[in-house]
Structures are given as C-alpha cells and as structure tokens.
Design a protein around this motif. Structure first.
Motif, mmCIF file in Angstrom:
data_model
loop_
_atom_site.group_PDB
_atom_site.id
_atom_site.type_symbol
_atom_site.label_atom_id
_atom_site.label_comp_id
_atom_site.label_asym_id
_atom_site.label_seq_id
_atom_site.Cartn_x
_atom_site.Cartn_y
_atom_site.Cartn_z
ATOM 1 N N GLU A 63 37.292 19.496 66.335
ATOM 2 C CA GLU A 63 37.076 19.469 64.973
ATOM 3 C C GLU A 63 37.979 20.390 64.364
ATOM 4 O OE1 GLU A 63 36.160 18.516 61.318
ATOM 5 O OE2 GLU A 63 35.171 17.755 63.191
ATOM 6 N N LYS A 64 38.136 21.631 65.202
ATOM 7 C CA LYS A 64 39.155 22.626 64.641
ATOM 8 C C LYS A 64 40.753 22.199 64.902
ATOM 9 C CE LYS A 64 36.097 26.294 65.703
ATOM 10 N NZ LYS A 64 35.790 27.464 66.427
ATOM 11 N N LEU A 65 41.084 21.337 65.948
ATOM 12 C CA LEU A 65 42.411 20.930 66.271
ATOM 13 C C LEU A 65 42.555 19.725 65.171
ATOM 14 C CD1 LEU A 65 42.648 20.953 70.089
ATOM 15 C CD2 LEU A 65 43.390 22.611 68.438
ATOM 16 N N LYS A 66 41.698 19.167 64.460
ATOM 17 C CA LYS A 66 41.846 17.743 63.817
ATOM 18 C C LYS A 66 42.939 17.890 62.747
ATOM 19 C CE LYS A 66 39.063 14.371 61.046
ATOM 20 N NZ LYS A 66 37.671 14.212 60.647
ATOM 21 N N SER A 67 42.887 18.864 62.105
ATOM 22 C CA SER A 67 44.006 19.145 60.985
ATOM 23 C C SER A 67 45.455 19.022 61.438
ATOM 24 C CB SER A 67 43.576 20.297 60.164
ATOM 25 O OG SER A 67 43.856 21.251 60.851
ATOM 26 N N GLY A 68 45.650 19.491 62.640
ATOM 27 C CA GLY A 68 46.935 19.422 63.009
ATOM 28 C C GLY A 68 47.553 20.717 62.901
ATOM 29 N N VAL A 69 47.077 21.785 61.927
ATOM 30 C CA VAL A 69 47.660 22.981 61.849
ATOM 31 C C VAL A 69 47.776 23.641 62.955
ATOM 32 C CG1 VAL A 69 47.306 24.764 60.239
ATOM 33 C CG2 VAL A 69 46.769 22.563 59.316
ATOM 34 N N LEU A 70 46.848 24.067 63.722
ATOM 35 C CA LEU A 70 46.915 24.793 64.860
ATOM 36 C C LEU A 70 47.846 24.568 65.744
ATOM 37 C CD1 LEU A 70 43.041 25.788 65.564
ATOM 38 C CD2 LEU A 70 44.891 27.277 64.573
ATOM 39 N N LEU A 71 47.897 23.251 66.221
ATOM 40 C CA LEU A 71 48.965 22.730 67.052
ATOM 41 C C LEU A 71 50.360 22.791 66.514
ATOM 42 C CD1 LEU A 71 47.280 19.251 67.770
ATOM 43 C CD2 LEU A 71 47.202 21.266 69.010
ATOM 44 N N HIS A 95 47.390 14.306 54.931
ATOM 45 C CA HIS A 95 48.195 15.639 55.147
ATOM 46 C C HIS A 95 47.729 16.203 56.588
ATOM 47 C CE1 HIS A 95 48.309 16.865 50.674
ATOM 48 N NE2 HIS A 95 49.430 15.918 51.096
ATOM 49 N N GLN A 96 46.405 15.583 57.037
ATOM 50 C CA GLN A 96 46.078 16.028 58.652
ATOM 51 C C GLN A 96 46.992 15.206 59.417
ATOM 52 O OE1 GLN A 96 41.818 16.500 59.010
ATOM 53 N NE2 GLN A 96 41.482 16.385 56.802
ATOM 54 N N MET A 97 47.031 13.947 59.180
ATOM 55 C CA MET A 97 47.811 12.930 60.217
ATOM 56 C C MET A 97 49.052 13.124 60.284
ATOM 57 S SD MET A 97 45.465 9.311 59.152
ATOM 58 C CE MET A 97 46.165 8.484 60.576
ATOM 59 N N GLU A 98 49.564 13.593 59.024
ATOM 60 C CA GLU A 98 51.085 14.039 58.897
ATOM 61 C C GLU A 98 51.271 15.351 59.941
ATOM 62 O OE1 GLU A 98 54.447 14.079 55.623
ATOM 63 O OE2 GLU A 98 52.572 15.446 55.043
ATOM 64 N N ASN A 99 50.392 16.277 59.796
ATOM 65 C CA ASN A 99 50.481 17.090 60.701
ATOM 66 C C ASN A 99 50.575 17.015 62.147
ATOM 67 O OD1 ASN A 99 50.691 19.315 58.525
ATOM 68 N ND2 ASN A 99 48.537 19.759 58.563
ATOM 69 N N ILE A 100 49.552 16.076 62.534
ATOM 70 C CA ILE A 100 49.606 15.465 63.847
ATOM 71 C C ILE A 100 50.781 14.769 64.484
ATOM 72 C CG2 ILE A 100 48.189 14.123 65.611
ATOM 73 C CD1 ILE A 100 45.707 14.680 63.775
#
Length: 206
Positions: A63-71, A95-100
């Motif tokens: 759940e914490k990685l889902k947004s892609g921000v941390l990655l 936005h989340q999928m774009e980060n991933i």
C-alpha cells in the motif's frame, strides 16, 4: 596426461588456494541461505536505509509503494534528478500510475533488463507483488554493481545469491486455451485432408 605435483610447488599452492576459495564460497552461500529474510522485509529495509525513513510493518508495504513516490525517490537518491518530476499529489490514480511508469523507465535506463520489470498493474492493483519486489531487488543489485561508491545493502532473493549473479527470468505469459470451435474446425480439416483408404481389391480366384 599425468602431472606430478611435488610438495611446495606453485601449482600445489594454487590448487590449495582454489579449494579454500570454493570452501569459503560454499560457506558464504550456506550462511546467506540461513540468514536471508523474506523478500518484502528486505525491500522494506533497503528503502528505509536508502531514504533514512521508517515504513513500519512490511505487511503494509504494498500500500505504501502503490503511489510510486517512494520508488521514484529511491532512484533519485542514487541518481540525482533522473526522474525530473514526481507527482506528490497522489489522490488521482493517474498520478500514481504515472509515478510507477517513471520508476520503471528509470530502472531500465540504469540497467535493469526489461524482462525483470514488473508491470504498472502488478503494483497498482497488487496483482503480482512478488514480481514488484524482484524488480526492486534487481535494481539494488544494479546500483551496487554500477556504483563503486555505493555502500548500501543488496537485496537477496532468498536463494543465497544476488540477483545480479544468479538471474531468474520470470515468464508470466501462458498460451491461451484452444477454443472448442477451433478444435472442431481443425478435426474437420484433418479428416478432409487425410488420404482416403482405397477399397480392398478382390482376389482373383480363377
């Protein structure tokens, strides 16, 4: 061909050194097998060490990685400004999928093979978190291999070896099952194309 090796010869010393090397590698492999933590725990600790943060329990890691921000932040920590813009506002799924996607592009750019990358849906919908963690493990190995100044850890996959040393290709596609209609069609074609048996000739009894 027989080679005689006398006591104290250079070849004997080289052989002894090789035996010691094999023994040390074997003992290291056994130690890694014994000490290796679950993959998601290693990934969590690797991100925590790289970003100097605390992520809490590994159970909530997906759940914490889902947004892609941390990655994305992990990539920029080692390769500054590689990802130019990270969508910090993650209320929108786009936005989340774009980060991933940006993370995956960066991984491939620094040397992670495409067949080692997870897909956006694997993470965003938690379809295949094992593959997500495997990609992050591969990234950690590439970072360690390509950056001599890197002093952090390398994620192990639970096999006693780094993914950079022993790479396992994950094949996620399977052939689609044949349609019953196509099977009937194929059977009919085979029957039409197969040579017909000639009628048996009567023997001339005369």
């Amino acid at each position: 061909l027989h080679i005689l090796i006398g006591p104290g010869s250079c070849m004997e010393e080289e052989n002894a050194a090789a035996v010691n090397d094999f023994a040390s590698v074997d003992s290291l492999s056994k130690r890694l097998l014994r000490d290796t933590k679950p993959l998601e725990v290693q990934v969590k600790e690797w991100i925590e060490g790289l970003l100097s943060i605390s992520l809490g329990s590994a159970i909530e890691l997906a759940e914490k990685l889902k947004s892609g921000v941390l990655l994305c932040q992990c990539v920029n920590q080692v390769y500054p400004n590689m990802i130019k813009r990270i969508n910090s506002s993650t209320k929108l799924a786009f936005h989340q999928m774009e980060n991933i996607n940006k993370f995956l592009e960066a991984c491939n750019k620094v040397g992670v093979p495409r067949n080692q990358l997870f897909t956006t849906i694997d993470l965003f919908e938690e379809k295949d978190m094992k593959q997500v963690y495997a990609t992050i493990a591969e990234l950690s190995a590439v970072i360690a291999r390509e950056n001599p100044e890197y002093a952090g850890t390398v994620i192990l996959r639970g096999t006693g070896s780094s993914p950079a040393i022993r790479r396992k290709v994950v094949i996620k596609t399977q052939p689609a099952p044949a349609s019953p209609f196509s099977r009937r069609k194929n059977d009919r074609i085979e029957q039409e194309c197969s040579p017909k048996a000639e009628p048996a000739k009567k023997k001339n009894l005369l």
